[in-house]
Motif scaffolding. Structure first.
Motif, short mmCIF file in Angstrom:
data_model
loop_
_atom_site.label_atom_id
_atom_site.label_comp_id
_atom_site.label_asym_id
_atom_site.label_seq_id
_atom_site.Cartn_x
_atom_site.Cartn_y
_atom_site.Cartn_z
N UNK A 1 -49.06 67.05 -104.63
CA UNK A 1 -49.83 67.94 -103.75
C UNK A 1 -50.17 67.29 -102.41
N UNK A 2 -50.03 65.96 -102.32
CA UNK A 2 -50.32 65.28 -101.06
C UNK A 2 -49.18 65.41 -100.06
N UNK A 3 -48.02 65.91 -100.51
CA UNK A 3 -46.83 65.98 -99.65
C UNK A 3 -46.83 67.28 -98.84
N UNK A 4 -46.01 67.28 -97.81
CA UNK A 4 -45.91 68.44 -96.92
C UNK A 4 -44.44 68.80 -96.70
N UNK A 5 -43.82 69.45 -97.68
CA UNK A 5 -42.43 69.88 -97.49
C UNK A 5 -42.33 71.05 -96.52
N UNK A 6 -41.15 71.28 -96.00
CA UNK A 6 -40.95 72.38 -95.06
C UNK A 6 -41.18 73.73 -95.73
N UNK A 7 -40.86 73.82 -97.01
CA UNK A 7 -41.00 75.09 -97.72
C UNK A 7 -39.67 75.81 -97.81
N UNK A 8 -39.43 76.42 -98.96
CA UNK A 8 -38.16 77.11 -99.18
C UNK A 8 -37.97 78.25 -98.18
N UNK A 9 -39.05 78.93 -97.84
CA UNK A 9 -38.97 80.03 -96.87
C UNK A 9 -38.53 79.52 -95.51
N UNK A 10 -39.15 78.45 -95.03
CA UNK A 10 -38.80 77.92 -93.72
C UNK A 10 -37.38 77.37 -93.70
N UNK B 1 -32.12 65.57 -94.27
CA UNK B 1 -33.45 65.47 -93.67
C UNK B 1 -34.32 64.57 -94.55
N UNK B 2 -35.09 63.70 -93.91
CA UNK B 2 -36.03 62.84 -94.62
C UNK B 2 -37.38 62.96 -93.93
N UNK B 3 -38.39 63.41 -94.68
CA UNK B 3 -39.71 63.68 -94.12
C UNK B 3 -39.60 64.58 -92.89
N UNK B 4 -38.71 65.58 -93.02
CA UNK B 4 -38.47 66.59 -91.98
C UNK B 4 -37.93 66.00 -90.69
N UNK B 5 -37.14 64.93 -90.81
CA UNK B 5 -36.44 64.33 -89.68
C UNK B 5 -34.94 64.45 -89.93
N UNK B 6 -34.15 64.99 -89.00
CA UNK B 6 -32.69 65.01 -89.18
C UNK B 6 -32.12 63.59 -89.18
N UNK B 7 -31.19 63.35 -90.09
CA UNK B 7 -30.49 62.07 -90.17
C UNK B 7 -29.04 62.32 -89.76
N UNK B 8 -28.59 61.68 -88.68
CA UNK B 8 -27.27 61.96 -88.13
C UNK B 8 -26.26 60.86 -88.38
N UNK B 9 -26.71 59.64 -88.58
CA UNK B 9 -25.78 58.51 -88.63
C UNK B 9 -25.69 57.95 -90.05
N UNK B 10 -24.60 57.21 -90.29
CA UNK B 10 -24.36 56.53 -91.56
C UNK B 10 -24.45 57.49 -92.74
N UNK B 11 -23.80 58.63 -92.60
CA UNK B 11 -23.89 59.66 -93.64
C UNK B 11 -23.04 59.35 -94.85
N UNK B 12 -22.02 58.52 -94.72
CA UNK B 12 -21.09 58.30 -95.83
C UNK B 12 -21.74 57.69 -97.06
N UNK B 13 -22.73 56.83 -96.87
CA UNK B 13 -23.36 56.15 -98.00
C UNK B 13 -24.62 56.86 -98.49
N UNK B 14 -24.97 57.97 -97.89
CA UNK B 14 -26.21 58.65 -98.24
C UNK B 14 -26.09 59.33 -99.60
#
Length: 713
Positions: free
Chosen positions: A396-405, A456-469
């Protein structure tokens, strides 16, 4: 004689000095990446400022290309012409050329080689106006301006918040976009290294949305990297007649727009997906070519903003010796029992008492935290990590974007044909809660064939080094797309995964990907994507069935002319032979002067055969007007009958297609699909109420209570 080795000198560096020398750790690898990281850090700080006071973010970012003259004007320097051109050219093969750091080339010819050395020196000593120093291709200077409508910064805290490395308001066990206290400070350090200019800040601080700030803080700020201290050039308060609230930051950096334009625009598009409640305006102003200018607005499509993340206590399974030592020093508890129940999550007083008793001799529930030495601290930490009955941390302490958003953002930016989204239940790894939200889309604009991963991690887009994600690994290796009727090579598949947590397990110093070795996160990501695929499978089955029906109809209509022609020819031939048997056809003139004569009837056996055939056709057709006999009569005119038969075949195909669609809709209604009808009515107060005969149309059916009475006045 070799020099003697000097004695080694032990030195220490401040955090600012260290990160200025190792800037690649923070994403400032090269001018292009540095421009991208500067924009990213400023935008994310702006979003945090607005969300902290629960205001819908309104962010404006501008990148303006500067000339050398404009840059020197900002520096307070005078632009001057070069005098000794020879300093900026290399002599090679009788022709002077400029190297990687030189200016413009000076044309020479054979006459130059005949000059005396003093004449040559005299010639190059004349003042020559030269263009700016040539740098890396596409590298230039840019003024980056970011303005938001957030809470602003308190007047006295601005220098430390922007000019002291590793100072941040985001430390603690809480979901945040950034935690290291490096982003905006590194933008200042990069500005100092590449241009030598400070940053300019205008901020109006207020945590109450109903009350406008009384003044605006204006600060021109530099940094002393050797002391890790802010160097304030100007810090004043000015009037705020417009009752503005927010922050505006101007920073001038070296960058490369041409090579990182795609990354910057992709970042904003993905940021608009995960934050559809934010309004963002982006502008790039080119130096000379107006065609290179970019103006883009990402409109707000939602007003449902995630609730702010809450700071929580350390979970017992997430602590280590250093954390326990730090908590023991900072606690205000007077006893070990109170310390365990007050400073740690999921530990109540009875459970704390059981832990103290299990610790054994040397521990009492009344002992003070200051009595805990190193050995006792280690023993307590080991005990906490060994106990297995702690409740998992609460999400409950987290703040996800929400499925609707998330769904709205995907539809707003990519316009897919189909999209499915899910939100997993909160889980935990190493005592830290996390939530995985996922979406899978098919089709859409600017989506390539195959698997397209958006992370996305903590609502930040991740653009680089995607192959190992972990998201890329799961999408490419652990999801069997064919079992969900999805072709991972031909279909345009979008995979969206957002992970929020109090601690994102990034790999590497760049914070650009999450490793595949965290089993709890990997399982949640896989389960979320599978749930999305199950949602899409039903739509795809319906789509494929409709596609098969359209393909079958298309094939039938393609062969209708040939089939109609063949049937017409056959029936026309039968009609002709029948008339010949019955003597209805005439013979051609044989030249004997008798003219055309009717043919004589054939033998009685063949005539009887046709009579029997007509009787059977009449019985099969029921004697109607569309009987086979009537069809045989119509076949007398081949051209007209061909058109008529083609029209009848096409009509029959349309009829069968309609019947198939109705049958599919009936099956769908039986399975509770989207075409199913549901009873929607107002329940009567009295039992035993009867309904009238329903009024039915193609959309709905209406039934009235038989006891109802309508009175006209």
């Amino acid at each position: 004689m070799a020099p003697k080795n000097k004695a080694e000198v032990v030195e220490s560096k401040t955090p600012a000095e260290f990160f200025s020398e190792h800037q690649s750790i923070c994403g400032f690898d090269n001018p292009g990446r540095s421009l991208y990281t500067t924009v990213r850090e400023l935008v994310e700080n702006a979003l945090d400022a607005a969300e902290s006071i629960e205001v819908l973010p309104d962010v404006s970012i501008t990148i303006e290309e500067l000339t050398e003259e404009e840059l020197n004007e900002l520096r307070g320097m005078e632009s001057r012409e070069r005098v000794d051109v020879g300093l900026f050219h290399k002599a090679s093969g009788g022709r002077k050329k400029y190297g990687g750091g030189g200016g413009a080339a000076v044309a020479t010819d054979k006459h130059d080689n005949d000059l005396k050395p003093d004449e040559k020196q005299l010639q190059v000593s004349a003042p020559v106006a030269l263009p700016p120093k040539k740098k890396e291709r596409g590298t230039s200077y840019y003024r980056v301006t970011c303005e938001d409508n957030g809470c602003g910064m308190a007047h006295d805290r601005i220098p430390d918040m922007l000019g002291r490395v590793l100072s941040s308001s985001k430390y603690g066990v809480r979901q945040t976009r950034g935690k290291f206290g490096l982003g905006s400070k590194m933008a200042l350090i990069w500005s100092k290294k590449s241009t030598g200019l400070p940053i300019e800040v205008r901020s109006a601080h207020s945590t109450e949305t109903s009350r406008a700030p009384g003044y605006v803080s204006r600060c021109i700020l530099d940094i002393d990297i050797y002391r890790n201290e802010p160097a304030v050039k100007l810090h004043e308060k000015v009037a705020n007649p417009q009752q503005w609230r927010g922050t505006r930051i101007d920073v001038v950096v070296e960058g490369n727009w041409s090579t990182y334009k795609t990354h910057i625009m992709t970042y904003f598009q993905q940021l608009a997906i995960i934050t559809p409640y934010a309004k963002m305006d982006f502008t790039f102003r080119a130096l000379s070519n107006a065609a290179r200018e970019v103006v883009t607005q990402y409109a707000r499509r939602s007003e449902q903003m995630p609730s702010p993340a809450q700071e929580v206590k350390h979970h017992p399974s997430s602590v280590n010796h250093l954390i326990i030592q730090q908590l023991l020093k900072r606690t205000k508890a007077k006893s070990l029992l109170v310390f365990l129940s007050a400073e740690l999550a999921c530990v109540n007083r009875p459970l704390a008492l059981r832990i103290v008793k299990e610790l054994g001799s040397g521990f009492t529930e009344d002992m003070g935290p200051d009595k805990m030495d190193a050995n006792k601290t280690i023993r307590l930490t080991s005990m906490l990590k060994s106990v297995s009955i702690f409740k998992p941390p609460d999400g409950s302490c987290l703040s996800p974007a929400g499925e609707y958003n998330l769904r709205l953002g995907i539809m707003k930016e990519l316009h897919p044909d189909y999209v499915a989204t899910v939100s997993e239940q909160a889980a935990a790894f190493e005592g830290h809660p996390f939530i995985v939200e996922a979406g899978v889309s098919l089709g859409g604009q600017a989506v390539k064939d195959g698997i397209n991963v958006y992370r996305f991690a903590n609502r930040i887009p991740l653009l680089f080094e995607a192959g190992n994600d972990v998201v890329t690994q799961v999408a490419n290796r652990r999801i069997h797309w064919q079992s969900y009727k999805i072709d991972p090579k031909r279909d345009r598949v979008g995979v969206f995964v957002s992970i929020v947590s109090t601690k994102i397990p990034f790999k590497g110093t760049g914070k650009e990907y999450i490793g595949d070795d965290t089993e709890e996160i990997r399982k949640c990501v896989k389960n979320a994507l599978q749930r999305c695929c199950k949602q899409l499978k039903q739509h795809l089955l319906t789509r494929n069935a409709a596609r098969d029906v359209r393909e079958r109809k298309k094939n039938l209509l393609r062969y209708t002319p040939d089939v109609a022609r063949a049937i017409a020819v056959v029936l026309n031939g039968i009609n002709k032979r029948k008339r010949m048997v019955q003597g209805e056809l005439v013979e051609e003139d044989d030249g004997g002067g008798r003219g055309k004569q009717p043919q004589r009837p054939k033998d009685a056996k063949q005539l009887k055969l046709y009579v029997e055939m007509e009787r059977k056709w009449a019985a099969a057709a029921g004697g109607g007007s569309s009987s086979l006999l009537g069809l045989l009569g119509e076949a007398e005119d081949l051209a007209t009958f061909d058109k008529l038969l083609r029209a009848r075949l096409e009509s029959a195909i349309e009829k069968v297609d309609l019947e198939s669609a109705l049958e599919a809709a009936a099956i769908d209604r039986g399975k509770g699909g989207p075409a199913s009808k549901e009873s929607l009515f107002i329940a009567p107060l009295r039992a035993g109420t009867h309904f009238t005969t329903p009024l039915v149309n193609s959309v709905c059916s209406i039934r009235f209570f038989s006891s109802a009475m309508v009175v006209y006045k």
